[in-house]
Design an enzyme around this catalytic site. Structure first.
Site, mmCIF file in Angstrom:
data_model
loop_
_atom_site.group_PDB
_atom_site.id
_atom_site.type_symbol
_atom_site.label_atom_id
_atom_site.label_comp_id
_atom_site.label_asym_id
_atom_site.label_seq_id
_atom_site.Cartn_x
_atom_site.Cartn_y
_atom_site.Cartn_z
ATOM 1 N N GLU A 67 0.836 -1.198 0.000
ATOM 2 C CA GLU A 67 0.000 0.000 0.000
ATOM 3 C C GLU A 67 0.869 1.245 0.000
ATOM 4 O OE1 GLU A 67 -2.830 -2.242 3.256
ATOM 5 O OE2 GLU A 67 -2.164 -0.192 3.615
ATOM 6 N N CYS A 119 3.294 8.487 1.657
ATOM 7 C CA CYS A 119 3.693 7.494 2.656
ATOM 8 C C CYS A 119 3.837 6.169 1.908
ATOM 9 C CB CYS A 119 2.624 7.407 3.747
ATOM 10 S SG CYS A 119 2.976 6.130 4.961
ATOM 11 N N CYS A 157 6.054 -7.400 6.566
ATOM 12 C CA CYS A 157 7.098 -6.834 7.423
ATOM 13 C C CYS A 157 7.656 -7.926 8.328
ATOM 14 C CB CYS A 157 6.530 -5.689 8.258
ATOM 15 S SG CYS A 157 7.800 -4.909 9.284
ATOM 16 N N CYS A 208 5.219 -6.217 14.799
ATOM 17 C CA CYS A 208 4.678 -5.494 15.953
ATOM 18 C C CYS A 208 3.265 -6.009 16.229
ATOM 19 C CB CYS A 208 4.661 -3.992 15.685
ATOM 20 S SG CYS A 208 6.303 -3.319 15.378
ATOM 21 N N CYS A 239 0.137 -4.153 14.743
ATOM 22 C CA CYS A 239 0.199 -3.664 13.359
ATOM 23 C C CYS A 239 -0.296 -4.693 12.362
ATOM 24 C CB CYS A 239 1.641 -3.276 13.056
ATOM 25 S SG CYS A 239 1.925 -2.906 11.316
ATOM 26 N N CYS A 298 -0.831 1.630 8.439
ATOM 27 C CA CYS A 298 -0.061 0.785 7.538
ATOM 28 C C CYS A 298 -0.538 -0.650 7.538
ATOM 29 C CB CYS A 298 1.431 0.900 7.842
ATOM 30 S SG CYS A 298 2.141 -0.320 8.906
#
Ligand code: SF4
Length: 370
Positions: free
Chosen positions: A111, A124, A131, A135, A138, A353
């Protein structure tokens, strides 16, 4: 993605060498880059000062726009978001504006978001597919890492966001989308050089912000690069104990090590480091946490960006109450810390995100794995 060279990762010198090897004059490269970065045209057929034969050669041998935009969303506050599938045929189907009935594999999607504000248009962008950090709060980290984006794919996101309605030019870039930029170091730094180049998007280094969960060795490397971009460290916790609970990679690095690396960055670049802090209700938003955070910020001489959490479907974290946010801010201010609350933008399109991709994996009526 194809194995043809991707236009968005080529420097003028590299493109001149390529076109010369295809029998064109070297200045063709400069004409092409002017079309792409000055006129926003990445379709060789529309490059009208090139011969028909050269346009055909360029179309056959270069990838101009990689992947395909499979969804575009616009929030009521003007934030626009693109979901790009990099597995689609280069420049492939773009039905921007409407959701496809059947979406591709989310393991090849990233994205990027355009955030308008008076006098600026911020892109952004993502640096990886998924990832590796994971986290707990997230959406991007939920499925782990699926791959690195190339330098060209990173630059292309900025170019595509600049083509959205009402944008014209991107003035700022933040690496705050999907991925940990410093774990894709070579591609990210190469992309930053192109974004900063006069012949490219020409975005000033100080208007480029790289947000990292904190890899001290890579932060030091970045400091030595002679690219004085803004560094933001995603701290998100006032002490190591809470940080390890919400950021798995905090097992390997302490806040003290981050403070040391941040000081090194400041000394070498003269750029003040920003601490990013997502407020999670009941987890890290209490007065005692604010006092601890003030201690960290003062040791680093950094400013602090407070971010109210945007809830993610299926994750057990909540957005804090406004009163708690303001109390938190007041404590830091009273301790002399330069602190801002970042406005929540694009909430109605899940602009945090990884949320859009996550919602394709886990529609709202399903529970995502935690
Ligand atoms: S918050 Fe950033 S570092 Fe953490 S999982 Fe999400 S994208 Fe990765």
């Amino acid at each position: 993605m194809t194995d043809r060279p991707h236009l968005f990762e080529l420097t003028p010198g590299a493109l001149r060498d390529l076109v010369a090897s295809w029998g064109m004059p070297r200045f063709r490269a400069d004409q092409v880059l002017e079309w792409v970065y000055r006129h926003g045209v990445a379709d060789p057929a529309a490059m009208t000062n090139l011969s028909r034969r050269d346009r055909d050669t360029l179309r056959d041998r270069l990838t101009f726009v990689d992947g395909g935009v499979i969804q575009r969303q616009e929030a009521t506050d003007g934030v626009q978001k693109l979901l790009i599938d990099w597995s689609l045929e280069a420049g492939g189907p773009s039905n921007a504006g409407a959701a496809l009935p059947v979406l591709g594999d989310t393991a090849s999607q990233t994205e990027c978001v355009m955030i308008p504000a008076p006098g600026r248009r911020t892109a952004c962008i993502s640096s990886q597919v998924g990832c590796p950090v994971g986290c707990r709060f997230c959406a991007s980290g939920l499925g782990g890492l699926d791959g690195n984006l190339t330098a060209g794919q990173i630059v292309q996101q900025v170019w595509q966001l600049a083509r959205l309605p009402g944008v014209e030019r991107i003035s700022n870039v933040v690496f705050m989308g999907m991925g940990e930029p410093l774990s894709n170091y070579e591609n990210v730094t190469r992309a930053i050089r192109i974004l900063n180049a006069d012949w490219g998007p020409a975005i000033a280094a100080r208007r480029i912000t790289l947000s990292t969960v904190g890899l001290p060795a890579q932060v030091r490397r970045l400091a030595e690069l002679d690219l004085p971009i803004t560094l933001a460290v995603s701290l998100h916790a006032p002490n190591d104990e809470i940080r390890r609970r919400i950021i798995p990679w905090a097992e390997f690095v302490t806040i003290e090590q981050l403070v040391d690396a941040g000081r090194f960055y400041f000394d070498r670049t003269g750029r003040e480091v920003t601490l990013e802090y997502i407020l999670l209700a009941g987890v890290n938003d209490q007065p005692g946490h604010a006092h601890e955070l003030a201690g960290v910020a003062r040791r680093l001489r950094s400013n602090v960006n407070l971010i109210r959490y945007n809830e993610v479907n299926g994750l057990p974290f909540e957005r804090p109450e406004d009163d708690d946010v303001h109390r938190f801010q007041a404590i830091l201010r009273s301790r002399g810390v330069n602190i801002h609350i970042r406005a929540s933008r694009g909430r109605d399109i899940a602009a945090a995100c990884g949320q859009l991709r996550h919602e394709h994996r886990h529609p709202r009526d399903e529970k995502a794995p935690i």
